[in-house]
Design a protein around this motif. Structure first.
Motif, mmCIF file in Angstrom:
data_model
loop_
_atom_site.group_PDB
_atom_site.id
_atom_site.type_symbol
_atom_site.label_atom_id
_atom_site.label_comp_id
_atom_site.label_asym_id
_atom_site.label_seq_id
_atom_site.Cartn_x
_atom_site.Cartn_y
_atom_site.Cartn_z
ATOM 1 N N MET A 132 19.626 11.630 -14.315
ATOM 2 C CA MET A 132 18.348 11.127 -13.840
ATOM 3 C C MET A 132 18.090 9.714 -14.386
ATOM 4 O O MET A 132 18.349 9.450 -15.557
ATOM 5 C CB MET A 132 17.238 12.061 -14.315
ATOM 6 C CG MET A 132 15.926 11.828 -13.641
ATOM 7 S SD MET A 132 14.676 12.914 -14.338
ATOM 8 C CE MET A 132 14.167 11.922 -15.711
ATOM 9 N N ALA A 133 17.590 8.848 -13.532
ATOM 10 C CA ALA A 133 17.192 7.495 -13.941
ATOM 11 C C ALA A 133 15.664 7.432 -13.909
ATOM 12 O O ALA A 133 15.025 8.316 -13.341
ATOM 13 C CB ALA A 133 17.780 6.472 -12.961
ATOM 14 N N PRO A 134 15.057 6.389 -14.486
ATOM 15 C CA PRO A 134 13.595 6.259 -14.375
ATOM 16 C C PRO A 134 13.156 6.171 -12.912
ATOM 17 O O PRO A 134 12.014 6.466 -12.579
ATOM 18 C CB PRO A 134 13.303 4.939 -15.101
ATOM 19 C CG PRO A 134 14.485 4.697 -15.967
ATOM 20 C CD PRO A 134 15.654 5.304 -15.277
ATOM 21 N N THR A 135 14.079 5.754 -12.057
ATOM 22 C CA THR A 135 13.814 5.546 -10.635
ATOM 23 C C THR A 135 14.116 6.771 -9.765
ATOM 24 O O THR A 135 13.912 6.727 -8.556
ATOM 25 C CB THR A 135 14.698 4.390 -10.152
ATOM 26 O OG1 THR A 135 16.002 4.630 -10.695
ATOM 27 C CG2 THR A 135 14.206 3.046 -10.637
ATOM 28 N N THR A 136 14.649 7.834 -10.364
ATOM 29 C CA THR A 136 14.940 9.066 -9.591
ATOM 30 C C THR A 136 13.633 9.593 -8.994
ATOM 31 O O THR A 136 12.589 9.583 -9.658
ATOM 32 C CB THR A 136 15.579 10.108 -10.538
ATOM 33 O OG1 THR A 136 16.834 9.580 -10.992
ATOM 34 C CG2 THR A 136 15.813 11.440 -9.845
ATOM 35 N N LEU A 137 13.686 10.031 -7.745
ATOM 36 C CA LEU A 137 12.461 10.464 -7.054
ATOM 37 C C LEU A 137 12.012 11.848 -7.517
ATOM 38 O O LEU A 137 12.828 12.644 -7.997
ATOM 39 C CB LEU A 137 12.700 10.477 -5.536
ATOM 40 C CG LEU A 137 13.001 9.113 -4.901
ATOM 41 C CD1 LEU A 137 13.337 9.283 -3.418
ATOM 42 C CD2 LEU A 137 11.831 8.147 -5.078
ATOM 43 N N ILE A 138 10.719 12.125 -7.356
ATOM 44 C CA ILE A 138 10.202 13.450 -7.688
ATOM 45 C C ILE A 138 10.895 14.484 -6.782
ATOM 46 O O ILE A 138 11.008 14.290 -5.574
ATOM 47 C CB ILE A 138 8.662 13.503 -7.487
ATOM 48 C CG1 ILE A 138 7.980 12.550 -8.470
ATOM 49 C CG2 ILE A 138 8.124 14.930 -7.651
ATOM 50 C CD1 ILE A 138 8.257 12.821 -9.946
ATOM 51 N N GLY A 139 11.407 15.527 -7.401
ATOM 52 C CA GLY A 139 12.101 16.566 -6.635
ATOM 53 C C GLY A 139 13.581 16.296 -6.448
ATOM 54 O O GLY A 139 14.336 17.186 -6.046
ATOM 55 N N GLN A 140 14.021 15.086 -6.764
ATOM 56 C CA GLN A 140 15.438 14.749 -6.581
ATOM 57 C C GLN A 140 16.277 15.416 -7.662
ATOM 58 O O GLN A 140 15.960 15.346 -8.854
ATOM 59 C CB GLN A 140 15.621 13.222 -6.647
ATOM 60 C CG GLN A 140 17.039 12.748 -6.337
ATOM 61 C CD GLN A 140 17.189 11.235 -6.487
ATOM 62 O OE1 GLN A 140 16.204 10.485 -6.440
ATOM 63 N NE2 GLN A 140 18.415 10.782 -6.673
ATOM 64 N N LYS A 141 17.361 16.057 -7.219
ATOM 65 C CA LYS A 141 18.227 16.745 -8.178
ATOM 66 C C LYS A 141 19.240 15.785 -8.781
ATOM 67 O O LYS A 141 19.816 14.948 -8.088
ATOM 68 C CB LYS A 141 18.974 17.883 -7.483
ATOM 69 C CG LYS A 141 18.038 19.027 -7.116
ATOM 70 C CD LYS A 141 18.804 20.227 -6.588
ATOM 71 C CE LYS A 141 17.820 21.359 -6.333
ATOM 72 N NZ LYS A 141 18.095 22.093 -5.119
ATOM 73 N N SER A 142 19.433 15.920 -10.073
ATOM 74 C CA SER A 142 20.478 15.155 -10.762
ATOM 75 C C SER A 142 21.044 16.087 -11.825
ATOM 76 O O SER A 142 20.531 17.200 -12.017
ATOM 77 C CB SER A 142 19.874 13.896 -11.398
ATOM 78 O OG SER A 142 19.089 14.241 -12.522
#
Ligand SMILES: Cc1ncc(C[n+]2csc(CCOP(=O)(O)OP(=O)(O)O)c2C)c(N)n1
Ligand code: SF4
Ligand code: SF4
Ligand code: SF4
Lengths: 248, 75
Positions: A132-142
């Protein structure tokens, strides 16, 4: 017949190591084309980041310097101050620029350092395997947000361009995307403008480019373009946030 | 007005079979050659009806790997 499209002089002949369909390649090409069109390939100095584009020094056909993770803006500051007549740029991912290197980029902008930053936001850490990055979207899986990013524990995705737009020294700020041909052409215009602002000595310029990471998103390359358009653009609106007034 | 005539050339060894170019052609002539495999191990992109090409450059613009070169007839 006249050649209307061929590889730019701004890039070397070396083949990119990027995954199939990764749009880092498109962004490299746009930067190379802009350097060629502005006739500055011979006096450009790029600073490569840590991230998938760590090998960018092999691809841009100009002098290149490697920097420690996130520290490209500090290195670029030194280079540009010593060599003010050269054209200096950093090329950085979102893990590099918006996470470990936040201090360096914010303060370079704040000091109005006269270089250009190409900020590739693919909403994930690509090189290290999809954290996950600070820019990963809400709900986005990483790999570090396996149930999807949760705002309660990790906050909301960071909008860097909006932040730069509050910093006086950042005189050119634009967010673009490369998910289709029309947007790729627009992205090139913004990159060109950012370099022109540097040539005019006006201050710090940054272009945030929304980009895909098919491998770590786990989405095929073509579908990744659609995913970017439908999920990233609504949260990261495209457009110019800051541009120097004419004649200033 | 007659349609512009174009021609594209694929530097096939560079192709990674990502298919992005197939989404960008206004006359839908860019396809994946499922019968062949290039040095990298991918089915490369190709054009089957070159006479329909208008030389717009869209395929080359979206290709991340600098595979495609485009020519257009000039009058
Ligand atoms: C000081 C330091 N910390 C951590 C790492 C591990 N690391 C390498 S690349 C990377 C993240 C890269 O992500 P991003 O900047 O988004 O670029 P991408 O690979 O997605 O293009 C991290 C955390 C490192 N190399 N150095
Ligand atoms: S891991 Fe992601 S960002 Fe890195 S080269 Fe592959 S697709 Fe591109
Ligand atoms: S140049 Fe245009 S018309 Fe010709 S193959 Fe490429 S996208 Fe299609
Ligand atoms: S976009 Fe480029 S790399 Fe991808 S399939 Fe087409 S020619 Fe090959």
């Amino acid at each position: 017949m006249a050649v209307v499209f061929k590889k730019t002089e701004g890039l070397t002949d070396k083949q990119f190591h990027y995954c199939p369909g990764c749009t880092h390649g498109i962004i490299h090409r746009l930067v190379g084309e802009v350097l060629e069109e502005l006739e500055v390939v011979g006096k450009a100095i790029g600073v490569a980041p840590v991230g998938c584009s760590v090998l960018a020094y092999d691809y841009f056909n100009c002098d290149m310097h490697e920097a420690a993770h996130g520290r490209a803006p500090a290195v670029a500051t030194g280079i540009k101050r010593i060599l003010p007549d050269n054209v200096v740029f950093t090329y950085q991912g979102d893990g590099d620029l918006a996470s470990i290197g936040t201090a360096e980029i914010i303060h370079a902008a704040h000091r109005a350092e006269k270089f250009t930053t190409i900020f590739v936001n693919n909403a994930i850490y690509g090189m290290t395997g999809g954290q996950m990055a600070p820019t990963t979207l809400i709900g986005q899986k990483s790999t570090t947000s396996q149930a999807g990013r949760d705002a309660a524990t990790t906050g909301m995705p960071l909008r860097m361009s909006e932040m730069f737009a509050t910093i006086d020294g950042a005189v050119f700020v634009e967010r673009v995307s490369v998910h289709d041909v029309a947007h790729i052409r627009k992205a090139k215009k913004a990159i060109k403008k950012a370099f022109e602002v540097q040539l005019e000595g006006k201050g710090f310029g940054i272009v945030e480019v929304l980009s895909t990471c098919p491998t770590n998103w786990g989405i095929a390359p073509v579908e990744s373009l659609t995913w970017l358009k439908e999920n990233m653009i609504p949260y990261y609106p495209l457009g110019n946030f800051r541009t120097p007034e004419e004649g200033k | 007005m007659a349609k512009a005539k174009g021609k594209v050339r694929f530097n096939e060894d560079r192709c990674k079979g990502c298919e992005l170019c197939t989404t960008a052609c206004p006359v839908n002539i860019v396809i994946m050659d499922k019968k062949r495999i290039n040095v990298k191990g991918y089915n490369p992109a190709t054009v089957d009806e070159m006479e329909k090409c208008i030389g717009c450059g869209n395929c080359a613009t979206i290709c991340p790997d600098l595979v495609i070169e485009v020519e257009r007839e000039t009058k």
